[in-house]
Design an enzyme around this catalytic site. Structure first.
Site, PDB file in Angstrom:
ATOM      1  N   ASP A  13      38.039  21.497  84.310  1.00  0.00           N
ATOM      2  CA  ASP A  13      38.234  21.257  85.743  1.00  0.00           C
ATOM      3  C   ASP A  13      37.893  19.825  86.151  1.00  0.00           C
ATOM      4  OD1 ASP A  13      38.917  23.958  85.928  1.00  0.00           O
ATOM      5  OD2 ASP A  13      36.818  24.516  86.149  1.00  0.00           O
ATOM      6  N   LYS A  16      42.446  17.242  85.093  1.00  0.00           N
ATOM      7  CA  LYS A  16      43.458  16.891  84.082  1.00  0.00           C
ATOM      8  C   LYS A  16      44.860  17.009  84.663  1.00  0.00           C
ATOM      9  CE  LYS A  16      41.732  20.121  81.456  1.00  0.00           C
ATOM     10  NZ  LYS A  16      40.470  20.474  82.131  1.00  0.00           N
ATOM     11  N   GLY A  17      45.072  18.058  85.474  1.00  0.00           N
ATOM     12  CA  GLY A  17      46.394  18.279  86.055  1.00  0.00           C
ATOM     13  C   GLY A  17      46.832  17.096  86.893  1.00  0.00           C
ATOM     14  N   LYS A  18      45.933  16.616  87.738  1.00  0.00           N
ATOM     15  CA  LYS A  18      46.281  15.464  88.574  1.00  0.00           C
ATOM     16  C   LYS A  18      46.535  14.232  87.701  1.00  0.00           C
ATOM     17  CE  LYS A  18      44.674  11.996  91.717  1.00  0.00           C
ATOM     18  NZ  LYS A  18      43.687  11.410  92.618  1.00  0.00           N
ATOM     19  N   GLY A  40      43.398  26.336  84.794  1.00  0.00           N
ATOM     20  CA  GLY A  40      43.850  26.296  86.183  1.00  0.00           C
ATOM     21  C   GLY A  40      43.867  24.856  86.625  1.00  0.00           C
ATOM     22  N   HIS A  41      45.043  24.343  86.900  1.00  0.00           N
ATOM     23  CA  HIS A  41      45.170  22.950  87.311  1.00  0.00           C
ATOM     24  C   HIS A  41      45.727  22.909  88.733  1.00  0.00           C
ATOM     25  CE1 HIS A  41      44.606  22.227  83.101  1.00  0.00           C
ATOM     26  NE2 HIS A  41      45.776  22.728  82.778  1.00  0.00           N
ATOM     27  N   ARG A 142      45.386  37.075  61.301  1.00  0.00           N
ATOM     28  CA  ARG A 142      46.776  37.251  60.851  1.00  0.00           C
ATOM     29  C   ARG A 142      47.383  38.593  61.261  1.00  0.00           C
ATOM     30  NH1 ARG A 142      44.773  35.066  55.166  1.00  0.00           N
ATOM     31  NH2 ARG A 142      43.211  36.543  55.840  1.00  0.00           N
ATOM     32  N   GLN A 223      41.176  23.423  79.194  1.00  0.00           N
ATOM     33  CA  GLN A 223      39.729  23.429  78.931  1.00  0.00           C
ATOM     34  C   GLN A 223      39.229  22.004  78.622  1.00  0.00           C
ATOM     35  OE1 GLN A 223      41.760  26.004  77.080  1.00  0.00           O
ATOM     36  NE2 GLN A 223      41.668  26.794  79.144  1.00  0.00           N
ATOM     37  N   THR A 298      40.047  27.617  89.938  1.00  0.00           N
ATOM     38  CA  THR A 298      41.470  27.762  90.258  1.00  0.00           C
ATOM     39  C   THR A 298      41.995  29.086  89.689  1.00  0.00           C
ATOM     40  OG1 THR A 298      41.624  25.372  89.952  1.00  0.00           O
ATOM     41  CG2 THR A 298      43.703  26.538  90.091  1.00  0.00           C
ATOM     42  N   LEU A 331      35.154  10.614  92.530  1.00  0.00           N
ATOM     43  CA  LEU A 331      34.114   9.673  92.958  1.00  0.00           C
ATOM     44  C   LEU A 331      33.836   9.852  94.454  1.00  0.00           C
ATOM     45  CD1 LEU A 331      32.349   7.317  91.933  1.00  0.00           C
ATOM     46  CD2 LEU A 331      34.139   5.754  92.711  1.00  0.00           C
ATOM     47  N   GLY A 412      39.645   8.421  90.547  1.00  0.00           N
ATOM     48  CA  GLY A 412      40.166   9.319  91.580  1.00  0.00           C
ATOM     49  C   GLY A 412      39.275   9.259  92.817  1.00  0.00           C
ATOM     50  N   GLY A 414      40.290  11.121  95.695  1.00  0.00           N
ATOM     51  CA  GLY A 414      40.758  12.234  96.520  1.00  0.00           C
ATOM     52  C   GLY A 414      41.756  13.046  95.722  1.00  0.00           C
TER      53      GLY A 414
HETATM   54  P1  GDP Z   1      41.861  20.629  85.691  1.00  0.00           P
HETATM   55  O1  GDP Z   1      41.676  22.039  85.256  1.00  0.00           O
HETATM   56  O2  GDP Z   1      41.156  19.650  84.818  1.00  0.00           O
HETATM   57  O3  GDP Z   1      43.309  20.266  85.894  1.00  0.00           O
HETATM   58  O4  GDP Z   1      41.160  20.502  87.122  1.00  0.00           O
HETATM   59  P2  GDP Z   1      41.253  21.556  88.358  1.00  0.00           P
HETATM   60  O5  GDP Z   1      42.579  21.400  89.001  1.00  0.00           O
HETATM   61  O6  GDP Z   1      40.822  22.906  87.930  1.00  0.00           O
HETATM   62  O7  GDP Z   1      40.085  21.021  89.289  1.00  0.00           O
HETATM   63  C1  GDP Z   1      40.082  19.724  89.788  1.00  0.00           C
HETATM   64  C2  GDP Z   1      40.148  19.797  91.325  1.00  0.00           C
HETATM   65  O8  GDP Z   1      39.801  18.550  91.851  1.00  0.00           O
HETATM   66  C3  GDP Z   1      41.520  20.117  91.885  1.00  0.00           C
HETATM   67  O9  GDP Z   1      41.357  20.892  93.036  1.00  0.00           O
HETATM   68  C4  GDP Z   1      42.095  18.747  92.236  1.00  0.00           C
HETATM   69  O10 GDP Z   1      43.016  18.788  93.324  1.00  0.00           O
HETATM   70  C5  GDP Z   1      40.852  18.017  92.643  1.00  0.00           C
HETATM   71  N1  GDP Z   1      40.828  16.579  92.366  1.00  0.00           N
HETATM   72  C6  GDP Z   1      41.337  15.902  91.294  1.00  0.00           C
HETATM   73  N2  GDP Z   1      41.000  14.603  91.357  1.00  0.00           N
HETATM   74  C7  GDP Z   1      40.256  14.454  92.486  1.00  0.00           C
HETATM   75  C8  GDP Z   1      39.578  13.344  93.093  1.00  0.00           C
HETATM   76  O11 GDP Z   1      39.579  12.217  92.599  1.00  0.00           O
HETATM   77  N3  GDP Z   1      38.897  13.599  94.265  1.00  0.00           N
HETATM   78  C9  GDP Z   1      38.859  14.843  94.837  1.00  0.00           C
HETATM   79  N4  GDP Z   1      38.168  14.998  95.958  1.00  0.00           N
HETATM   80  N5  GDP Z   1      39.471  15.896  94.286  1.00  0.00           N
HETATM   81  C10 GDP Z   1      40.154  15.710  93.127  1.00  0.00           C
HETATM   82  P1  IMO Z   2      40.810  24.162  82.767  1.00  0.00           P
HETATM   83  O1  IMO Z   2      41.994  23.902  81.864  1.00  0.00           O
HETATM   84  C1  IMO Z   2      36.763  25.757  83.184  1.00  0.00           C
HETATM   85  C2  IMO Z   2      35.608  28.977  80.418  1.00  0.00           C
HETATM   86  C3  IMO Z   2      35.363  30.346  81.002  1.00  0.00           C
HETATM   87  C4  IMO Z   2      34.316  30.862  80.036  1.00  0.00           C
HETATM   88  C5  IMO Z   2      34.780  30.288  78.698  1.00  0.00           C
HETATM   89  C6  IMO Z   2      35.578  31.249  77.843  1.00  0.00           C
HETATM   90  O2  IMO Z   2      41.197  24.545  84.145  1.00  0.00           O
HETATM   91  O3  IMO Z   2      39.809  23.057  82.684  1.00  0.00           O
HETATM   92  P2  IMO Z   2      38.049  32.216  78.025  1.00  0.00           P
HETATM   93  O4  IMO Z   2      38.713  33.034  79.098  1.00  0.00           O
HETATM   94  O5  IMO Z   2      38.730  30.919  77.743  1.00  0.00           O
HETATM   95  O6  IMO Z   2      37.779  33.004  76.773  1.00  0.00           O
HETATM   96  O7  IMO Z   2      36.583  31.862  78.631  1.00  0.00           O
HETATM   97  O8  IMO Z   2      35.556  29.148  79.018  1.00  0.00           O
HETATM   98  N1  IMO Z   2      36.926  28.385  80.743  1.00  0.00           N
HETATM   99  C7  IMO Z   2      37.117  27.394  81.617  1.00  0.00           C
HETATM  100  N2  IMO Z   2      36.250  26.756  82.438  1.00  0.00           N
HETATM  101  N3  IMO Z   2      38.052  25.374  83.160  1.00  0.00           N
HETATM  102  C8  IMO Z   2      38.933  25.967  82.318  1.00  0.00           C
HETATM  103  O9  IMO Z   2      40.191  25.528  82.136  1.00  0.00           O
HETATM  104  C9  IMO Z   2      38.481  27.056  81.532  1.00  0.00           C
HETATM  105  N4  IMO Z   2      39.081  27.875  80.629  1.00  0.00           N
HETATM  106  C10 IMO Z   2      38.113  28.670  80.153  1.00  0.00           C
HETATM  107  O10 IMO Z   2      34.868  30.263  82.320  1.00  0.00           O
HETATM  108  O11 IMO Z   2      33.067  30.300  80.320  1.00  0.00           O
HETATM  109 MG    MG Z   3      40.920  23.817  85.996  1.00  0.00          MG
END
Ligand code: GDP
Ligand code: IMO
Ligand code: MG
Length: 428
Positions: A13, A16-18, A40-41, A142, A223, A298, A331, A412, A414
């Protein structure tokens, strides 16, 4: 012919998606190489929010080929729900390709993930309950079902029967659940076959062709480094390789074609699920980060655990992944604080450790050693160059950069696509 790996440096989290979305139309393909719909991105474009789980983030950019690589585990129901949902919002998903070697998540594995967590009680991992662990376990044992198996009903039936031979024993005798019927699973999976078939390709071959044509390919991790099954905080990890090495095995692109490794890192730290987290804040400072950063999962909506930036943790990611560039996100969330603490080392049993210790038992006892930096109160969400940032914010970034030992190329400020400071172009 750049092949750029993009990974998370902490516990997921990081944004990465952004970061992938930012590279936009200058890239030709985005490959998801590990994980499944546990990811979840959230991506915000012109104020519109998109939440992606299984689809690579590049799908939101017209012209980009989104690839689900062989290293991914695919819940086919979720795949088509997600495709339908973004198509309903006007996104073209017709270029999506899926590796024939990717494994599918049969519903019995989603059931097993959930009942196993319940069975573990206090020792639970806190998984997302999406069947990820059992499906990767089947792959290694397997007895997995692959995308290619869906197209031959006899092969599929034999594989499902083989897997259920074992799994039904576990479901019935250990978990006291009903046995799963082979035909029901075959029917469920075959229902997707026709729609799936045109998407299925030898994705390793396709990616080689794209790179040979001089195209730019991004390999996007789900992850993150500390959730990696080998290099993370085992057993509190996911069941795949989320580090840069996984980009090669999970896509079929060889290591000598990787030109850059970009790590996404948050200006503080979060974690979802169980496991050690030295800088975790259980007081109102943690709550403040959670509210300001909107730190709620997410995928599962769970409140994320929040804490200060952990420099040894991020530096470990530099080493394990061979990071060439960092994208420092969120930031802006630190704005308004008088002081910002950063963990610069750990104290374990009275001894200072400058790096992540070798054993999990030690890491679980690690107490952060903090250095405190002066904060800033100016709104930075409209900053677009380094010079737009207040002095203290710039100093904080410079201090982190020195500690993590790789350049911070993007910052970043925002969630919006445009809320970004580019220090060095990631595609240069
Ligand atoms: P990912 O799983 O690595 O793609 O990240 P997530 O989407 O789960 O969580 C990142 C969250 O931070 C999302 O809600 C983005 O919209 C938000 N986000 C990303 N970059 C920034 C930033 O620079 N500032 C703020 N305030 N939010 C950000
Ligand atoms: P993104 O791609 C944050 C965590 C779960 C749990 C552990 C194992 O959005 O960064 P799983 O269902 O994969 O067997 O769970 O890993 N986890 C994440 N935490 N962001 C994720 O993905 C995650 N994917 C799995 O909360 O602790
Ligand atoms: Mg995520």
């Amino acid at each position: 012919m750049p092949a750029i790996v993009l990974i998370g440096a902490q516990w997921g989290d990081e944004g990465k998606g952004k970061a992938t979305d930012l590279l936009g139309s200058r890239i030709d393909a985005v490959v998801k190489f590990n994980g499944g719909n546990n990811a979840g991105h959230t991506i915000v474009i012109d104020g519109e929010k998109y939440a992606l789980h299984l689809l690579p983030s590049g799908i939101l950019t017209p012209g980009v080929v989104p690839v689900i690589g062989n290293g991914v585990v695919v819940d086919l129901g979720v795949l088509f729900e997600e495709v339908d949902a973004i198509e309903a919002r006007g996104v073209d998903a017709s270029k999506l390709v899926v590796s024939g070697n990717a494994h599918v998540i049969p519903s019995y594995n989603t059931t097993l993930d959930r009942v196993t967590e319940r069975f573990l009680g206090n020792s639970k991992i806190g998984t997302t309950g999406r069947g990820i662990g059992p499906t990767y376990a089947d792959k290694m044992a397997r007895i997995g079902i692959r995308v290619q198996d869906l197209f031959d009903e006899d092969v599929l039936r034999a594989k499902v029967a083989g897997a259920l031979n074992l799994k039904n024993q576990i479901l019935v005798k250990i978990y006291n659940r009903k046995a799963v019927d082979v035909e029901a699973v075959v029917t469920e999976l075959r229902a997707y076959a026709e729609r799936l078939r045109p998407m299925v390709r030898d994705t390793a071959l396709l990616l080689e062709q794209l790179l040979d044509e001089g195209k730019t390919v991004v390999l996007e991790a789900g992850q993150a480094t500390h959730l990696d099954v080998d290099h993370g905080t085992y057993p509190f990890v996911t069941s795949s390789n989320a580090t840069a090495g996984g980009a090669c095995t999970g896509s079929g692109i060889p290591p000598n074609r990787i030109t850059r490794v970009v790590a996404v890192v948050k200006a503080y730290t979060t974690r979802v699920g169980e496991g050690p987290f030295p800088t975790e804040l259980l007081d109102e400072s943690g709550e403040r980060l959670r509210q300001a950063g909107f730190e709620f999962g997410t995928t599962t909506g769970r409140p994320r655990r929040c804490g200060w930036f952990d420099a040894p943790l991020a530096r470990y990611a530099t080493r394990i992944n061979g990071v060439t560039d960092f994208v420092l996100t969120k930031l802006d969330v630190l704005t308004g604080m008088d002081e910002v603490p950063v963990c610069v080392a750990y104290e374990i049993d009275g001894v200072r450790h400058d790096e992540v210790p070798m054993t999990q038992a030690e890491f679980a006892r690690a107490v952060p050693v903090y250095e405190t930096f002066p904060g800033w109160h100016e709104d930075i969400s409209k900053a677009r160059t380094l010079e737009d940032l207040p002095r203290n914010a710039r100093d904080y970034v410079a201090a982190l950069e020195a500690m993590i030992r790789a350049p911070i190329s993007v910052i970043g400020v925002g969630p919006g696509r445009e809320q970004t400071v580019v220090v060095h172009d990631l595609l240069d």
